[in-house]
Design a protein around this motif. Sequence first.
Motif, PDB file in Angstrom:
ATOM      1  N   PHE A 145       0.761  -1.336   0.163  1.00 53.29           N
ATOM      2  CA  PHE A 145      -0.046  -0.005  -0.218  1.00 53.29           C
ATOM      3  C   PHE A 145       0.799   1.192   0.105  1.00 53.29           C
ATOM      4  N   LYS A 147       0.572   6.056  -0.538  1.00 50.16           N
ATOM      5  CA  LYS A 147      -0.227   7.061  -0.689  1.00 50.16           C
ATOM      6  C   LYS A 147       0.846   8.235  -1.496  1.00 50.16           C
ATOM      7  N   ASP A 164      -4.565   7.494  -2.198  1.00 52.07           N
ATOM      8  CA  ASP A 164      -4.049   6.304  -1.954  1.00 52.07           C
ATOM      9  C   ASP A 164      -4.006   5.204  -2.813  1.00 52.07           C
TER      10      ASP A 164
END
Length: 178
Positions: A145, A147, A164
């Motif tokens: 993940f 951002k 994101d």
Amino acid sequence: MGVYPIHNLKSQVCKNEDLFTLWSWLPVRITMYQPVLLYTTEEHGCSLTTFYVRVEQHEPTLLMIKTCNNEVFGAYCSSRWFERNVKDDKGQRQAYFGAKYPWVGIEGDKDLGHSSELFMAADSKMITIGGGEGQAIWMDENIRFGKTDSCKTFNNPPLCPSGDFEIRVLEVYGFVGI
């Protein structure tokens, strides 16, 4: 068009025509060298430890991300990732590292101060590219993940619409002969 050292690259992130465009944006001294794939999540898994082992001694590197929404972006990383471990005169590990270029940190007559020095930061939990009121790219320790925000270092907009993202593929290239 002449022969470019990238003509045989098989990127999972960029199409060939995008690679040629990207190549034209790199510092000229770098474009003379053969890029080599140092790390890819497709082959090496999703671990910052593996990432560092494979890339930390190379300078510069080209980091390219393809998200699960097929957004593509990345960064030219001017310093060795090993510099994340370098300590200052007081024995403290410096949060940010990387080379400064004259065009960074100058917006007209406006000097961005400390933001002009916030290029790369990395530790066992994350990687950050850019800083100052946000990061251009931030990735978690599992390289899953991330951002993206506007940041003063690069005066960039967020690199994907939502801010994101989930990483589908991360590739990092080094350059043979440097």
